[in-house]
Design a protein around this motif. Structure first.
Motif, mmCIF file in Angstrom:
data_model
loop_
_atom_site.group_PDB
_atom_site.id
_atom_site.type_symbol
_atom_site.label_atom_id
_atom_site.label_comp_id
_atom_site.label_asym_id
_atom_site.label_seq_id
_atom_site.Cartn_x
_atom_site.Cartn_y
_atom_site.Cartn_z
ATOM 1 N N GLN A 125 -5.277 46.583 -41.596
ATOM 2 C CA GLN A 125 -4.224 45.605 -41.325
ATOM 3 C C GLN A 125 -3.910 45.592 -39.839
ATOM 4 O OE1 GLN A 125 -2.049 43.467 -43.639
ATOM 5 N NE2 GLN A 125 -2.101 42.644 -41.532
ATOM 6 N N THR A 135 -2.732 36.820 -42.400
ATOM 7 C CA THR A 135 -1.647 36.854 -43.378
ATOM 8 C C THR A 135 -0.423 36.072 -42.905
ATOM 9 O OG1 THR A 135 -0.850 38.964 -42.471
ATOM 10 C CG2 THR A 135 -2.376 39.065 -44.339
ATOM 11 N N GLY A 140 -0.479 38.757 -48.879
ATOM 12 C CA GLY A 140 -1.927 38.883 -48.735
ATOM 13 C C GLY A 140 -2.502 39.908 -49.691
#
Length: 401
Positions: free
Chosen positions: A178, A203, A300
């Protein structure tokens, strides 16, 4: 091809804070590429230049003369950052450089019902003259990484899922990488995956709204909410938060990417006008948009874990990188949202894997440059929606040594 190459990766993200430069030693080729980070530096843009860059970022009205000047001035800033790193590390050579440049506009293909929107022309623009970098460092520069993918119908973003696959795939763990830059994006790496199994998409906003609200709250004295301290003092306002969660980008299925065009200054101005009646404390604004960034990431993950998508295994760990990984309030909100959703998934920093969160993007552009030099396609059609694999980047080689 030499056994090892010294490569510098250069990047400036959506927040346009400055230039990150990372020097790497690369061995191997393609999926067998291996990276050793030699060092990295971050050089902020001078305040006047930073202000001018933000002023030309889409959606904006600007003059071609200003874009032309910034092409040169940003090129100089990138070249100076690379040169400073070479001097600091006392490098005797640099084989080539990967420079992403500074994105000032990104208009990817529309998706879903809006795919054939009249008048929409997919396009992207990164500035920072590579010839200036090539001349100063006396080596080839690979640049314009997004354009080839967009030429074959792709989003041109996110750019780094291929490098995430090379660096972080694991035989036993299902990983999410991420990234929390100005815009946040995830890369999903199923255990034992090959490159065609990788899923990745933006996202939504990461630091972008937080930084903007911090600048507004401090009248420009602070460029970001350091460590999430202001957000920690504020309260999430339900009405504002629910409005944010109705943004159409969040409803779109991947492939998808976003930027300042969706979440930039005009969006923020509209928010402040719409909710002026609430008379929110500045820290409440910051807390709410921080929670929104975390919630976008959770959406997401929910898309990946939807029970109808049985081809996606569960997540074993989430690894954070980018400037937002240092925002402890944002990370805490992300963990709480995961727990509230019944998912106690470990969240950790990329530093534990041996690559600094600050250096990761620069490492990626060094690797993408190597892929271009080696003739290895590094776009992932499943990720971007491109018609097929292509070589990413153009090569600027002045032939000067």
């Amino acid at each position: 091809m030499p056994a090892q190459r010294i490569v510098i990766g250069l990047n400036s993200g959506t927040s346009a804070d400055g230039v990150d430069a990372v020097a790497c030693k690369l061995t191997g080729r393609g999926a067998a590429l291996r990276v050793s980070v030699l060092g990295h530096i971050s050089r902020p843009y001078p305040p006047a230049l930073h202000k001018r860059i933000l002023a030309v970022m889409a959606p904006a009205q600007t003059r071609t003369e200003e874009l032309c000047r910034l092409e040169v001035e940003i090129g100089r800033a990138f070249a100076d950052a690379a040169d400073a790193l070479v001097r600091r590390l006392r490098l005797k050579r640099v084989d080539f450089i990967g420079s992403h440049g500074q994105t000032v506009c990104h208009l990817p293909p529309t998706t879903g019902k809006k795919r054939k929107s009249a008048g929409h022309v997919p396009a992207t623009m990164q500035i920072g003259d590579p010839a200036i970098i090539a001349e100063k460092l006396r080596c080839p520069v690979v640049h314009h990484f997004r354009q080839a993918d967009m030429a074959v119908g792709g989003q041109g973003a996110p750019l780094v899922p291929w490098t995430d696959f090379v660096l972080f795939r694991d035989k036993r763990k299902n990983r999410i990488i991420q990234n929390i830059g100005g815009i946040a994006n995830l890369t999903y790496l199923p255990a034992g995956c090959d490159v065609n199994d990788v899923i990745a998409f933006d996202t939504g906003p990461g630091n972008l709204l937080i930084d903007s609200m911090a600048r507004i709250a401090t009248k420009g004295r602070e460029e970001f909410d350091r460590g999430g301290r202001r957000a920690a003092k504020g309260r999430v306002h339900p009405e504002l938060f629910h409005h944010l969660m109705r943004h159409p980008f969040l409803l779109a299925a991947p492939p998808k990417s976003c930027g300042r065009e969706q979440f930039g200054e005009s969006y923020i101005a509209d928010l402040r006008k719409r909710f002026a009646r609430l008379r929110l404390h500045p820290n409440d604004w910051i807390a709410t948009v921080t929670h929104f960034s975390a919630a976008c990431m959770i959406l997401g993950y929910a898309w990946l874990c939807d029970a109808r998508r049985t081809d996606y295994p569960p997540m074993d760990e989430i690894i954070l990188c980018g400037g937002g990984a240092k925002n402890t309030t944002l990370v805490r909100m992300l963990s709480r949202c995961l727990h509230a959703a019944g998912r106690r998934i470990p969240v950790s920093s990329m530093d534990a894997l041996g690559i600094s969160t600050q250096a990761k993007e620069g490492v990626s552009f060094a690797m993408l440059a190597a892929a271009r030099i080696d003739g290895v396609p590094a776009n992932l059609p499943r990720v971007t929606g491109a018609k097929g694999p292509v070589l990413l980047g153009d090569i600027c080689d002045l032939g000067a040594k």
